[in-house]
Design a protein around this motif. Structure first.
Motif, mmCIF file in Angstrom:
data_model
loop_
_atom_site.group_PDB
_atom_site.id
_atom_site.type_symbol
_atom_site.label_atom_id
_atom_site.label_comp_id
_atom_site.label_asym_id
_atom_site.label_seq_id
_atom_site.Cartn_x
_atom_site.Cartn_y
_atom_site.Cartn_z
ATOM 1 N N VAL A 1 -20.124 4.420 19.654
ATOM 2 C CA VAL A 1 -18.764 4.484 19.115
ATOM 3 C C VAL A 1 -18.758 4.140 17.628
ATOM 4 N N LEU A 2 -19.533 3.125 17.243
ATOM 5 C CA LEU A 2 -19.615 2.764 15.817
ATOM 6 C C LEU A 2 -20.178 3.924 14.993
ATOM 7 N N TRP A 3 -21.171 4.641 15.561
ATOM 8 C CA TRP A 3 -21.716 5.811 14.869
ATOM 9 C C TRP A 3 -20.638 6.881 14.716
ATOM 10 N N LEU A 4 -19.814 7.064 15.751
ATOM 11 C CA LEU A 4 -18.732 8.060 15.685
ATOM 12 C C LEU A 4 -17.748 7.738 14.561
ATOM 13 N N LEU A 5 -17.542 6.443 14.303
ATOM 14 C CA LEU A 5 -16.593 6.037 13.250
ATOM 15 C C LEU A 5 -17.078 6.421 11.850
ATOM 16 N N THR A 6 -18.359 6.742 11.729
ATOM 17 C CA THR A 6 -18.882 7.152 10.414
ATOM 18 C C THR A 6 -18.568 8.616 10.104
ATOM 19 N N LEU A 7 -18.088 9.374 11.104
ATOM 20 C CA LEU A 7 -17.915 10.819 10.946
ATOM 21 C C LEU A 7 -16.636 11.211 10.213
ATOM 22 N N GLN A 8 -15.606 10.351 10.218
ATOM 23 C CA GLN A 8 -14.350 10.662 9.535
ATOM 24 C C GLN A 8 -14.183 9.735 8.323
ATOM 25 N N ALA A 9 -13.608 10.264 7.248
ATOM 26 C CA ALA A 9 -13.506 9.493 5.999
ATOM 27 C C ALA A 9 -12.684 8.219 6.160
ATOM 28 N N ASP A 10 -11.504 8.308 6.834
ATOM 29 C CA ASP A 10 -10.631 7.120 6.934
ATOM 30 C C ASP A 10 -11.241 6.033 7.812
ATOM 31 N N THR A 11 -11.848 6.428 8.953
ATOM 32 C CA THR A 11 -12.471 5.421 9.827
ATOM 33 C C THR A 11 -13.754 4.878 9.200
ATOM 34 N N VAL B 1 0.867 -1.185 0.000
ATOM 35 C CA VAL B 1 0.000 0.000 0.000
ATOM 36 C C VAL B 1 0.904 1.235 0.000
ATOM 37 N N PRO B 2 0.701 2.167 -0.937
ATOM 38 C CA PRO B 2 1.618 3.313 -1.062
ATOM 39 C C PRO B 2 1.760 4.123 0.221
ATOM 40 N N ASN B 3 0.633 4.429 0.884
ATOM 41 C CA ASN B 3 0.677 5.243 2.095
ATOM 42 C C ASN B 3 0.510 4.335 3.314
ATOM 43 N N VAL B 4 1.627 4.097 4.033
ATOM 44 C CA VAL B 4 1.610 3.182 5.178
ATOM 45 C C VAL B 4 0.747 3.730 6.306
ATOM 46 N N VAL B 5 0.746 5.065 6.504
ATOM 47 C CA VAL B 5 -0.059 5.669 7.575
ATOM 48 C C VAL B 5 -1.551 5.425 7.316
ATOM 49 N N THR B 6 -1.967 5.582 6.053
ATOM 50 C CA THR B 6 -3.364 5.319 5.688
ATOM 51 C C THR B 6 -3.712 3.859 5.934
ATOM 52 N N ALA B 7 -2.803 2.965 5.531
ATOM 53 C CA ALA B 7 -3.024 1.528 5.737
ATOM 54 C C ALA B 7 -3.117 1.212 7.228
ATOM 55 N N PHE B 8 -2.233 1.837 8.022
ATOM 56 C CA PHE B 8 -2.207 1.600 9.468
ATOM 57 C C PHE B 8 -3.525 2.053 10.102
ATOM 58 N N THR B 9 -4.040 3.232 9.679
ATOM 59 C CA THR B 9 -5.316 3.742 10.213
ATOM 60 C C THR B 9 -6.459 2.799 9.862
ATOM 61 N N LEU B 10 -6.491 2.336 8.604
ATOM 62 C CA LEU B 10 -7.544 1.413 8.175
ATOM 63 C C LEU B 10 -7.490 0.112 8.963
ATOM 64 N N VAL B 11 -6.268 -0.414 9.127
ATOM 65 C CA VAL B 11 -6.082 -1.694 9.820
ATOM 66 C C VAL B 11 -6.499 -1.579 11.283
ATOM 67 N N THR B 12 -6.066 -0.503 11.962
ATOM 68 C CA THR B 12 -6.385 -0.356 13.385
ATOM 69 C C THR B 12 -7.868 -0.084 13.609
ATOM 70 N N THR B 13 -8.499 0.687 12.705
ATOM 71 C CA THR B 13 -9.942 0.947 12.848
ATOM 72 C C THR B 13 -10.740 -0.329 12.619
ATOM 73 N N LEU B 14 -10.375 -1.105 11.587
ATOM 74 C CA LEU B 14 -11.043 -2.378 11.330
ATOM 75 C C LEU B 14 -10.911 -3.298 12.540
ATOM 76 N N SER B 15 -9.718 -3.320 13.136
ATOM 77 C CA SER B 15 -9.486 -4.129 14.326
ATOM 78 C C SER B 15 -10.407 -3.694 15.462
ATOM 79 N N ALA B 16 -10.519 -2.374 15.687
ATOM 80 C CA ALA B 16 -11.372 -1.861 16.767
ATOM 81 C C ALA B 16 -12.833 -2.242 16.540
ATOM 82 N N VAL B 17 -13.313 -2.148 15.282
ATOM 83 C CA VAL B 17 -14.698 -2.510 14.953
ATOM 84 C C VAL B 17 -14.954 -3.982 15.275
#
Length: 467
Positions: free
Chosen positions: A421-431, A357-373
């Motif tokens: 908390v799940l509703w809050l995750l809908t408020l930001q594009a990356d989460t 994945v070109p942007n590791v920070v973006t990948a890290f955010t996606l991975v950690t948010t998916l994990s939290a969900v």
């Protein structure tokens, strides 16, 4: 006596109270506290203290529900067993495989973090080198004996405790002696309320803090996966769970109080570790190396927990006929060796995908948010299982020596909080992207479970076989 004859048929209770206490602490202190707290402070300001307290309180009740359920029947090896027993085979299937995937995803994030921390000292090293070496080392250690896993987690957790203890002591010392930074900012507790009050970024900033802070708590339920290998669980499991509130106040709240007392919250850089910044202000030149070592240890601890948990989850799934039976076989050291090796192969395969994945920070955010969900799903299933347990087994609750405070009412409060908390995750594009990706996992599980049920209808299941 042949090797086959010596092969154990059950997990051994080799983890002592000392191991379980530190495993619980290690689970409660995530890498997110060391690296992610800077961004959380920049979003929420001093209200971040309430964010961590609220999440911590809610997860304490989840752990108490889990504790009462595990101790209601000592045949339960983990929460797979009581979700299967109380909610049906589908729940055990979904819970077990989701928890396995949770830790694979979390461990992928940790392996990526380990590679980047190793490059701090060895900038010319290819990132896949330390990642591969770390995973293979942890696999070998986990294959040896469960007691060795306990020892590893004991020392990993101790390093984290000492680092946070040092931060708190140095921070309060700077406040007590009226330390003034090179920029002219004086260390004082008044910094917590003198710049915009407790909610300087408003309700929106306060809510945004929850999105990041939840990931810092993943792994707090780890004591539930170690239940089958804990000596004297009736005594040691309650002690480990009951200490969670004290750990949250000591390690999260006090650490964040001293950070914001020494450095006004607006000056906390979201892209840097506030731990490094505070040690540098204190005049400790090796602060960056010191904190890098601690964070590397924290990520290694989390990856180690991931390898342990995924192996035990696959073992439990195989015992319930939710996974291939070969994962239910134990080595002579009484560890699920085949399940551990398979999980590590999946972990390494996933880690290689992150690197493309070109942007590791973006990948890290996606991975950690998916994990939290996905962790929220597992925590919610534990609460639903408790609600059903109270309805189906009132006699067991009546004789329980470790009743959940607030009972069924607190279960509904926690479930409402997780929905919030799940509703809050809908408020930001990356989460939001990670939240939208999570149904794909559940769709795959539903297809796999439907195929399993169809196969079971055609072929009689070997229910009567001994494990």
């Amino acid at each position: 006596m042949s090797a086959a004859h010596e092969q154990p048929d059950h997990l051994r209770r080799s983890l002592s109270n000392r191991h379980l206490q530190l495993i619980a602490i290690g689970g409660a202190i995530g890498t997110g506290l060391f690296m992610g707290s800077g961004k959380t402070i920049s979003l929420a300001g001093p209200s971040v203290l309430l964010v961590y307290l609220i999440i911590g309180v809610m997860l304490f009740f989840v752990m108490r529900a889990m504790g009462e359920l595990l101790l209601s029947n000592l045949e339960y090896k983990s929460f797979i067993d009581f979700t299967t027993d109380l909610l049906g085979p589908w729940a055990g299937f979904f819970c077990g495989w989701t928890y396995w995937f949770c830790w694979i995803v979390t461990a992928i994030a940790d392996v990526v973090a380990i590679a980047s921390y190793a490059q701090f000292w060895f900038p010319g090293l290819a990132p896949w080198g330390p990642a591969l070496l770390w995973v293979l080392t942890l696999l070998v250690l986990n294959l040896t004996a469960v007691r060795l896993f306990g020892e590893l987690e004991f020392w990993f957790a101790l390093i984290k405790i000492l680092a946070i203890g040092a931060l708190i002591a140095i921070g309060f010392g700077m406040v007590a002696f009226g330390f003034t930074s090179p920029l002219g900012h004086r260390a004082t507790l008044a910094n917590l309320w003198s710049d915009g009050g407790l909610f300087p970024t408003g309700v929106d900033g306060f809510f945004a803090g929850f999105q990041l802070a939840v990931f810092a708590f993943v792994g707090v339920e780890l004591v539930g996966t170690a239940a089958a290998e804990t000596a004297d669980p009736m005594r040691n499991l309650p002690k480990a769970i009951n200490s969670i509130p004290v750990r949250i106040i000591l390690f999260y709240v006090l650490a964040l109080v001293v950070i914001m007392a020494v450095t006004p919250w607006r000056l906390v850089h979201p892209g840097r570790s506030p731990f490094v910044e505070l040690f540098l202000l204190a005049g400790i030149p090796a602060a960056a190396s010191l904190v890098n070592f601690v964070v590397l240890t924290s990520a290694t601890s989390s990856a180690n927990s991931g390898i342990f948990s995924t192996g035990r989850m696959l073992y439990g799934l195989a015992e319930e006929n939710h996974a291939p039976r070969l994962f239910a076989r134990l080595s002579q050291a009484a560890v699920p060796s085949k399940a551990l090796v398979f999980s590590c192969l999946c972990l390494l395969a996933g880690a290689t995908l992150v690197y493309v994945v070109p942007n590791v920070v973006t990948a890290f955010t996606l991975v950690t948010t998916l994990s939290a969900v996905l962790f929220i799903f597992v925590w919610s299933l534990i609460l639903v299982a408790y609600i059903v347990y109270r309805r189906k087994r009132p006699q067991l609750h009546a004789v329980s020596t470790y009743k959940m405070p607030g009972g069924v009412l607190m279960c509904w409060v926690c479930l409402a909080f997780f929905a919030f908390v799940l509703w809050l995750l809908t408020l930001q594009a990356d989460t939001r992207q990670a939240l939208l990706a999570s149904p794909v996992w559940f769709a795959l599980l539903a297809i796999a479970y439907a195929r399993k049920v169809r196969r079971g209808a055609k072929t009689p299941s070997p229910v009567g076989e001994e494990g």
